[in-house]
Design a protein around this motif. Structure first.
Motif, PDB file in Angstrom:
ATOM      1  N   SER A   1      -8.537 -12.090  -4.998  1.00  0.00           N
ATOM      2  CA  SER A   1      -9.680 -11.522  -6.024  1.00  0.00           C
ATOM      3  C   SER A   1     -10.086 -12.234  -7.023  1.00  0.00           C
ATOM      4  CB  SER A   1      -9.195 -10.247  -6.466  1.00  0.00           C
ATOM      5  OG  SER A   1      -8.107 -10.503  -7.166  1.00  0.00           O
TER       6      SER A   1
ATOM      7  N   LEU B   1      -4.129 -10.086  -1.233  1.00  0.00           N
ATOM      8  CA  LEU B   1      -5.361 -10.019  -1.777  1.00  0.00           C
ATOM      9  C   LEU B   1      -6.021 -11.160  -2.452  1.00  0.00           C
ATOM     10  CD1 LEU B   1      -5.345  -6.096  -3.057  1.00  0.00           C
ATOM     11  CD2 LEU B   1      -6.576  -7.092  -1.149  1.00  0.00           C
TER      12      LEU B   1
ATOM     13  N   VAL C   1     -11.318   1.607  -4.942  1.00  0.00           N
ATOM     14  CA  VAL C   1     -10.284   0.719  -5.266  1.00  0.00           C
ATOM     15  C   VAL C   1     -10.288  -0.118  -6.380  1.00  0.00           C
ATOM     16  CG1 VAL C   1      -8.375  -0.373  -4.651  1.00  0.00           C
ATOM     17  CG2 VAL C   1      -8.888   1.532  -3.150  1.00  0.00           C
ATOM     18  N   PHE C   2     -11.529  -0.954  -6.173  1.00  0.00           N
ATOM     19  CA  PHE C   2     -11.716  -1.972  -7.116  1.00  0.00           C
ATOM     20  C   PHE C   2     -12.219  -1.667  -8.396  1.00  0.00           C
ATOM     21  CE2 PHE C   2     -10.241  -4.375  -3.730  1.00  0.00           C
ATOM     22  CZ  PHE C   2      -9.586  -5.605  -4.239  1.00  0.00           C
TER      23      PHE C   2
ATOM     24  N   VAL D   1      -8.965 -10.246   2.312  1.00  0.00           N
ATOM     25  CA  VAL D   1      -7.887  -9.575   2.572  1.00  0.00           C
ATOM     26  C   VAL D   1      -7.115 -10.025   3.753  1.00  0.00           C
ATOM     27  CG1 VAL D   1      -9.159  -7.571   3.351  1.00  0.00           C
ATOM     28  CG2 VAL D   1      -6.585  -7.193   2.604  1.00  0.00           C
TER      29      VAL D   1
ATOM     30  N   THR E   1       0.903  -1.178   0.074  1.00  0.00           N
ATOM     31  CA  THR E   1       0.190   0.114   0.036  1.00  0.00           C
ATOM     32  C   THR E   1       0.845   1.258  -0.054  1.00  0.00           C
ATOM     33  OG1 THR E   1      -0.081  -0.033   2.176  1.00  0.00           O
ATOM     34  CG2 THR E   1      -2.124  -1.267   1.186  1.00  0.00           C
TER      35      THR E   1
ATOM     36  N   ASP F   1      -7.955   2.643   4.037  1.00  0.00           N
ATOM     37  CA  ASP F   1      -8.808   2.997   2.870  1.00  0.00           C
ATOM     38  C   ASP F   1      -9.240   1.659   2.272  1.00  0.00           C
ATOM     39  OD1 ASP F   1      -8.377   5.612   3.685  1.00  0.00           O
ATOM     40  OD2 ASP F   1      -6.948   6.160   2.190  1.00  0.00           O
ATOM     41  N   ILE F   2      -8.254   0.691   1.842  1.00  0.00           N
ATOM     42  CA  ILE F   2      -8.440  -0.335   1.029  1.00  0.00           C
ATOM     43  C   ILE F   2      -9.552  -1.083   1.961  1.00  0.00           C
ATOM     44  CG2 ILE F   2      -7.616  -2.312   0.018  1.00  0.00           C
ATOM     45  CD1 ILE F   2      -5.033  -0.544  -0.559  1.00  0.00           C
TER      46      ILE F   2
ATOM     47  N   TYR G   1      -3.111   4.056  -2.413  1.00  0.00           N
ATOM     48  CA  TYR G   1      -4.029   4.289  -1.149  1.00  0.00           C
ATOM     49  C   TYR G   1      -3.281   3.577   0.119  1.00  0.00           C
ATOM     50  CZ  TYR G   1      -7.804   5.068  -4.589  1.00  0.00           C
ATOM     51  OH  TYR G   1      -8.522   5.606  -5.521  1.00  0.00           O
TER      52      TYR G   1
ATOM     53  N   VAL H   1      -3.465  -0.182  -5.787  1.00  0.00           N
ATOM     54  CA  VAL H   1      -3.454  -0.357  -4.280  1.00  0.00           C
ATOM     55  C   VAL H   1      -2.155   0.609  -3.899  1.00  0.00           C
ATOM     56  CG1 VAL H   1      -2.554  -1.891  -2.533  1.00  0.00           C
ATOM     57  CG2 VAL H   1      -4.380  -2.670  -4.356  1.00  0.00           C
TER      58      VAL H   1
ATOM     59  N   LYS I   1     -12.576   2.984   1.222  1.00  0.00           N
ATOM     60  CA  LYS I   1     -12.269   3.195  -0.027  1.00  0.00           C
ATOM     61  C   LYS I   1     -12.319   1.915  -0.730  1.00  0.00           C
ATOM     62  CE  LYS I   1     -10.544   7.852   0.227  1.00  0.00           C
ATOM     63  NZ  LYS I   1      -9.465   8.866  -0.087  1.00  0.00           N
ATOM     64  N   ARG I   2     -12.686   0.711  -0.289  1.00  0.00           N
ATOM     65  CA  ARG I   2     -12.631  -0.426  -0.717  1.00  0.00           C
ATOM     66  C   ARG I   2     -13.369  -0.579  -2.389  1.00  0.00           C
ATOM     67  NH1 ARG I   2     -14.818  -5.689   2.112  1.00  0.00           N
ATOM     68  NH2 ARG I   2     -13.412  -5.090   3.779  1.00  0.00           N
TER      69      ARG I   2
END
Length: 281
Positions: free
Chosen positions: A86, A84, A140-141, A167, A76, A131-132, A127, A124, A136-137
């Motif tokens: 995803s 992560l 971000v995505f 995460v 970050t 936040d992540i 930020y 990422v 602000k998730r």
């Protein structure tokens, strides 16, 4: 013999017909190749014909596909490592371009792995950790989705979304993260206390100001009432003096007796004015 020839001819026709027909299912789309080169795309379901022995057909999924990545480590903006996990949803929107660039779904998965991982690292890195994981998730995505979608278009792929499943942080970084979170909470608590003290001081100053104003106004009114009272007393005194000077002098003499005689020794002559009302006439 005639029937044999007829049977052979029918067999040849049937054989050619079999290799000339292909069916496109509702879930698929097809690319027709002629000598290895794409010549047309079929996206609607139905029965179609191709040149036998010259053309071949490759089928691709028309439904939405899922890309599931391996958990990856990213760093970050505030230099914290995080893992992560995803996934992405995509579909093949240009079968010919898809065929030329990645050939098949396995190749698409490999290329998407490169694209999404690189964009995830880039975004990422802009930020902070907090936040992540909280504030602000989604932002971000969404940014990762948009940038990955642009790059995937070059492969004939349209990415609809990239989202986070889970995460976590490497075990060696947990203490640093906890210490950082504790320091941040302490900083916020100190800020709140300072703001509370400033507000308390403001309220106290405002109350002190109002107190001074109220006392000043009360003193002014008291002085005003005192002045009026003294004026009224002086007026009454003047009225009494003018109406009966002798009686007024008698009252003043009694007041003098009350204030001076008890507990005091006075040496005066018998004919003093002080004994004026004490002598028998």
């Amino acid at each position: 013999m005639k029937y044999v020839y007829l049977g052979v001819i029918l067999f040849i026709i049937l054989f050619i017909l079999i290799f000339s027909i292909f069916i496109v299912d509702i879930t698929n789309q097809a690319v027709v190749l002629e000598f290895g080169k794409p010549v047309r795309v079929v996206k609607e379901p139905g029965l179609y014909f191709k040149k036998p022995f010259v053309q071949e057909v490759i089928f691709f999924e028309k439904r939405i596909l899922q890309y599931d990545s391996e958990p990856t480590i990213v760093v970050t903006k505030d230099k914290k490592s995080m893992i992560l996990d995803s996934f992405a949803l995509f579909k093949i929107y240009d079968p010919i371009l898809f065929l030329k660039t990645v050939r098949n779904e396995l190749g698409a998965q490999a290329r998407l792995d490169d694209i999404i991982y690189s964009e995830m690292r880039r975004v990422v890195g802009q930020y902070d950790f907090d936040d992540i994981v909280s504030k602000k998730r989604e932002e971000v995505f969404e940014e990762i989705t948009i940038s990955s979608r642009e790059k995937a278009k070059e492969l004939g792929i349209e990415i609809s979304t990239v989202r986070m499943k889970r995460v976590s942080v490497p075990a060696e970084n947990l203490k640093k993260i906890y210490d950082s979170m504790t320091a941040e909470r302490q900083r916020q608590a100190a800020l709140y206390r300072a703001e509370g003290q400033r507000e308390a001081q403001r309220i106290k100053s405002e109350a002190e100001k109002k107190r001074v104003i109220i006392l000043s106004e009360a003193y002014r009114k008291a002085q005003e009432l005192k002045g009026k009272g003294e004026a009224e007393a002086s007026k009454i005194l003047q009225t009494a003096l003018s109406s009966d000077p002798e009686f007024y002098q008698f009252l003043k003499t009694l007041e003098l007796y009350k204030s001076t005689l008890p507990g005091n020794v006075l040496i005066i002559t018998p004919d003093s004015e002080l004994f004026k009302y004490l002598r028998k006439k």
